[in-house]
Structures are given as structure tokens and as C-alpha cells.
Design an enzyme around this catalytic site. Structure first.
Site, short mmCIF file in Angstrom:
data_model
loop_
_atom_site.label_atom_id
_atom_site.label_comp_id
_atom_site.label_asym_id
_atom_site.label_seq_id
_atom_site.Cartn_x
_atom_site.Cartn_y
_atom_site.Cartn_z
N HIS A 143 7.69 45.23 4.31
CA HIS A 143 8.37 43.94 4.94
C HIS A 143 7.30 42.68 4.84
CE1 HIS A 143 12.38 41.66 6.25
NE2 HIS A 143 11.09 40.57 6.31
N ASN A 169 10.64 44.34 0.01
CA ASN A 169 11.29 42.66 0.34
C ASN A 169 10.45 41.45 -0.26
OD1 ASN A 169 13.53 41.40 1.67
ND2 ASN A 169 11.70 40.43 2.78
N GLU A 170 10.65 41.06 -1.08
CA GLU A 170 10.94 40.13 -1.65
C GLU A 170 9.41 39.41 -2.02
OE1 GLU A 170 13.36 37.05 1.39
OE2 GLU A 170 11.52 36.49 1.92
N ASN A 213 18.16 38.48 -1.83
CA ASN A 213 17.49 37.12 -0.13
C ASN A 213 18.18 35.59 -1.07
OD1 ASN A 213 17.23 39.75 0.74
ND2 ASN A 213 15.88 39.30 1.46
N GLU A 228 19.53 39.10 2.46
CA GLU A 228 19.58 38.58 3.86
C GLU A 228 19.99 37.33 2.73
OE1 GLU A 228 15.64 37.66 4.46
OE2 GLU A 228 14.96 39.90 5.02
N TRP A 284 8.00 34.14 10.78
CA TRP A 284 6.46 34.33 10.10
C TRP A 284 5.82 32.95 10.49
CZ3 TRP A 284 5.22 39.12 9.19
CH2 TRP A 284 6.65 40.01 8.75
N TYR A 316 17.75 32.35 14.29
CA TYR A 316 18.85 32.57 13.03
C TYR A 316 19.88 33.70 12.95
CZ TYR A 316 16.28 31.22 9.30
OH TYR A 316 15.65 30.01 7.51
#
Length: 470
Positions: free
Chosen positions: A117, A161-162, A299, A377, A431, A439
Site C-alpha cells: 500500500h 493497492n491502487e 476503490n 475503499e 499522503w 475520513y
């Protein structure tokens, strides 16, 4: 009419190691590129973040109390192998995750574990991250270690992730280390190489017969033409979609790139004097993985509307919540529009739940070999007001409700979606935004590290009990 969620639908919360754990220098953890990158910026740092490293029992107790029955956790690669490819693992890092997973099961919260991640160990990152094929091999070794070490404790795995945000933020927007901008060769080559690393890890998981299931998570924003009647805007949306969505979906479910996908990518690369290498051997590995993928994590926070654009690359990332400051213009692709008759957050993220429905149905209809989808997400960044321990976040509740309704509609229309993970479980470090963009279901006072349930947490608890979206 009130919509319902299926009885066994997972209602989870999402976290990430670097954004939640803190303890960036404790118990033998190795550096990641973010450590120096953030220190150089001097705006904020990820320690102690939410101090999940020490306070995870409290957070998992809150999960049990408020109806969070699954938790997305990422393993920090540099806690296990401090330099990424060490001969021996770090025993304290290995033990931490054993203890964490034990506490998850004690609280009846299923761990869904992501291996990467955004936090490649610094040693490997300095050598080119996933542009360097040695990192691909190191990741596969790390993944294999985790699969074996935590077998029986973890049955739900995600490799990455992503992929698009990793590559684009490193080499297009420059908001992730190493902070390079507008290098399309690196953007697309990185995406391809990460998909190769995913394939290698997934194939190992299946070849060695580890218990459980394994998939990958993509950030998938639905792209629409700004003017739906404009052929030029339609083309801009198609190119934007190919770059950030279709290239990765093809790699995930087909193991190769369809002709239209490849032609669009080559057009974008030519416009930016860029090129990539895709050896035949990569496709062989990727095809093998595509046939064995157990599930896809999606996500999604927003959708994007693109119009035709013929100028140079120009990007301004809104990392402060100053509404109306975002700029996203890609040479050879198009321009993302923000000031529209659609609600948006202070960070210029368009609130458009239909985009989530459309993306789920797109995967269902375009990639018939998909097996299962999780929304891994989704959530709303918000400047929560803390008033004597009361956090009224009604806009977040409405955001979650609308997106769960979109998921419910997709299930009704035949999509196999089996869970929704809210980003984020508790407030975490962001980040590029630090700590002003919240959130979580649970408010974190980052000075005292006290947790406070928000109104959304109480709404979530009722949802978990009734399954009614009301």
C-alpha cells in the site's frame, strides 16, 4: 423505498500501515521513501499517525462494538524485510502482525490484508522501485513469505493497492516520491511491471496451494465526456479511461492488452515522446494469473468528466482543501473538469454515486471471467468539527448511504459484490494532505490519540444491525 444489503455482505473499515501505524522507526522497521520525502517537505510526518501500532486493540474493540465486521490492513513490507530483500525477516515485525491478526479474530473482525500500500522499502525504491525488475522479484519473495507465515490467520489477500495512483503520483503528478512529473514512459512501464509483480505473487499463491483467496485492488474512477454529444470529448474520456482503468483491467482479467487498449496507450505515449517494453514472457505470467484471480477490489471516491484538450501537461494537486484549485490537463489525453453542477468536496472530488454503479457493471459486463467484487475503499474526506466530543458528520453519512445504494442497485442487477470497506476506519494520516482531511468513523485527537465515535459510527452500527439504507 428503503434499499437492503444482503445478510452476509461485509461491512468493513479500511486502513493502511503507513497511514495508521506510526512507529516508523520502532522494532527494526526499515525506511520507506516517504520518510525522507515528507521530512524534506516539512509540512507533516506519518509518526505517530493514528498510533495503530500500539492502539490496535482499542480500534478492534471499537470495530466489534460498532458493527465493523471486516478490516482492511496492509502489512508494511519494511517491517518484515527492512531493506526489501533481506536474507532473514525481522522477527519483531513478523510478531506484530501475528499479534494483530490474533486480536482481529478475538474481536470477530475478519482481516483483509494488502501486501503493498504505497510503501516499497527505501532501498528498493532508490533503485527504481517497480521500474527495476529486481523489485518485482523481491516483492514475489516477500509475498510468498507472508502467505506461508500467516496461513490460517489470513484467508483474504490483496497483492497491491491502487496501481494507477502509485505510478501516476510517482511519475505524472509528482505528489509521491520520487516526485517526477510528466514522464509517461515511467508511468505506464511502472503499471505494467506492478501487474507483472501481482501476477508472479498470485501464481505462487495458487501453485503452492495456500489456504484462502487472493486478488488485487484498483482505483477505478469512471470517466465521462464533459459534453456527451461531443465526439472530441468522448475521445478524451476514452483515452483517460484507457490510461487509468482499461489498461489495468485488461492486465488483471485478460493477462494481455486488447488491441484497442494498446492502440490508445501507444497514441498517448507518442504524444508525450514516451515508450514502454512488454516482453512476451510477461504476458505468459499475466495470463496465468488472470485465470486464477479470486476477486477484484474497487476503490472509488469520485468520477471524472473529461473534455478535449490540445495543450501541454498541466497539473495542480489540491492538497489543502482549498476548493476550486484543482487542475488536471494531460497532453494527448484531455482535461478533467471540476466546476460542474455536481456536488464536490473541498478537495474538488465530485460526489457522483452513479459512477460507482457504472464501474461495477462495466466490470461485470466487459470481463465475464470476474468472480467477485469488493468495494475496498469509498468515503468522504471532510473537515470534521469536534464539539465537546460530538462530531456531527451528516454529509459523510449521506455520502456513504448514496454509494451503498449504488452498490445495492448493482447487486440487484446481477453483480456479485460481497462487501464494502469504508475509508477509513479511524482518522488517519493522508499522503498529500496530512491531518486536516478526515475520513474515519472514529475521530482521532492526534495529540492525545483518543478515539471518539462520530455520528456516522452510530449510523453505521444501526446499518449493520438492520441492513436497511434509510
Amino acid at each position: 423505498m428503503t434499499k437492503l444489503l444482503p445478510k452476509n455482505f461485509v461491512l468493513g473499515g479500511a486502513t493502511a500501515a503507513y497511514q495508521a501505524e506510526g512507529a516508523t522507526k520502532e522494532d527494526g522497521k526499515g525506511k520507506v521513501a516517504w520518510d525522507d520525502f515528507l521530512e524534506k517537505q516539512g509540512r507533516f510526518k506519518a509518526d505517530p499517525a493514528s498510533d495503530f501500532y500500539h492502539r490496535y486493540p482499542e480500534d478492534l474493540e471499537l470495530c466489534e462494538k460498532f458493527g465493523v465486521d471486516g478490516i482492511r490492513i496492509s502489512i508494511a513490507w519494511s517491517r518484515i524485510f527492512p531493506n526489501g530483500n533481506d536474507q532473514e525477516p525481522n522477527p519483531l515485525g513478523v510478531k506484530f502482525y501475528h499479534d494483530l491478526f490474533k486480536e482481529c479474530h478475538k474481536r470477530q473482525v475478519e482481516p483483509y490484508v494488502t501486501l503493498h500500500h504505497f510503501d516499497t522499502p527505501d532501498t528498493l525504491h532508490k533503485e527504481g522501485d517497480f521500474l527495476n525488475l529486481d523489485t518485482v522479484e523481491a516483492f514475489a519473495r516477500y509475498a510468498d513469505f507472508c502467505f506461508k507465515e500467516y496461513e490460517g490467520e489470513v484467508t483474504k489477500w490483496f497483492t497491491f493497492n491502487e496501481v494507477w495512483p502509485v505510478s501516476s503520483c510517482q511519475y505524472l503528478t509528482g505528489t509521491f516520491p520520487p516526485g517526477i512529473r510528466f514522464d509517461y514512459s515511467k508511468v505506464v512501464q511502472s503499471m505494467h511491471n506492478i501487474m507483472l509483480a501481482h501476477a508472479r505473487a498470485l501464481n505462487l499463491f495458487k501453485e503452492k496451494g495456500y489456504a484462502g483467496q487472493c486478488g488485487i485492488i484498483h482505483s477505478l474512477e469512471t470517466k465521462y465526456p464533459y459534453n456527451r454529444d461531443s465526439i472530441d470529448d468522448q475521445r478524451a474520456a476514452e483515452l483517460a479511461d484507457t490510461l487509468s482503468n482499461k489498461f489495468l483491467l485488461d492486465a488483471t482479467f485478460l493477462g494481455e492488452y486488447q488491441e484497442a487498449t494498446w492502440n490508445n496507450i501507444q497514441e498517448i505515449l507518442r504524444s508525450n515522446d514516451a515508450h514502454i517494453e512488454v516482453p512476451y514472457e510477461d504476458i505468459v505470467e499475466m495470463k496465468q494469473a488472470a485465470s486464477q484471480l479470486d476477486y477484484l477490489g474497487i476503490n472509488q471516491y469520485q468520477s471524472s468528466f473529461f473534455r478535449s484538450y490540445k495543450g501541454d501537461n498541466d497539473i495542480h494537486h489540491n492538497g489543502t482543501g482549498e476548493k476550486g484549485t484543482s487542475v488536471f490537463k494531460l497532453k494527448g489525453v484531455g482535461e478533467a473538469m471540476f466546476d460542474m453542477a455536481i456536488p464536490r468536496t473541498d478537495w474538488d472530488w465530485l460526489i457522483y454515486p452513479k459512477g460507482l454503479y457504472d464501474m461495477i457493471m462495466r466490470v461485470k459486463n466487459d470481463y465475464r471471467n470476474y468472480k467477485e467484487i469488493f468495494i475496498t475503499e469509498n468515503g468522504m474526506g471532510y473537515k470534521d468539527d469536534f464539539e465537546d466530543g460530538v462530531i456531527n458528520d451528516t454529509p459523510r453519512i449521506e455520502y456513504i448511504k448514496q454509494h451503498l445504494e449504488a452498490v445495492s442497485d448493482a447487486i440487484r442487477d446481477g453483480a456479485n459484490v460481497n462487501g464494502y470497506f469504508l475509508w477509513s476506519l479511524m482518522d488517519v494520516f493522508s499522503w498529500s494532505n496530512g491531518y486536516n482531511k478526515r475520513y474515519g468513523l472514529f475521530y482521532v485527537d492526534f495529540e492525545s490519540q483518543q478515539r471518539y465515535p462520530k455520528q456516522s459510527a452510530y449510523w453505521w452500527k444501526e446499518l449493520h444491525q438492520t441492513r436497511e439504507l434509510k
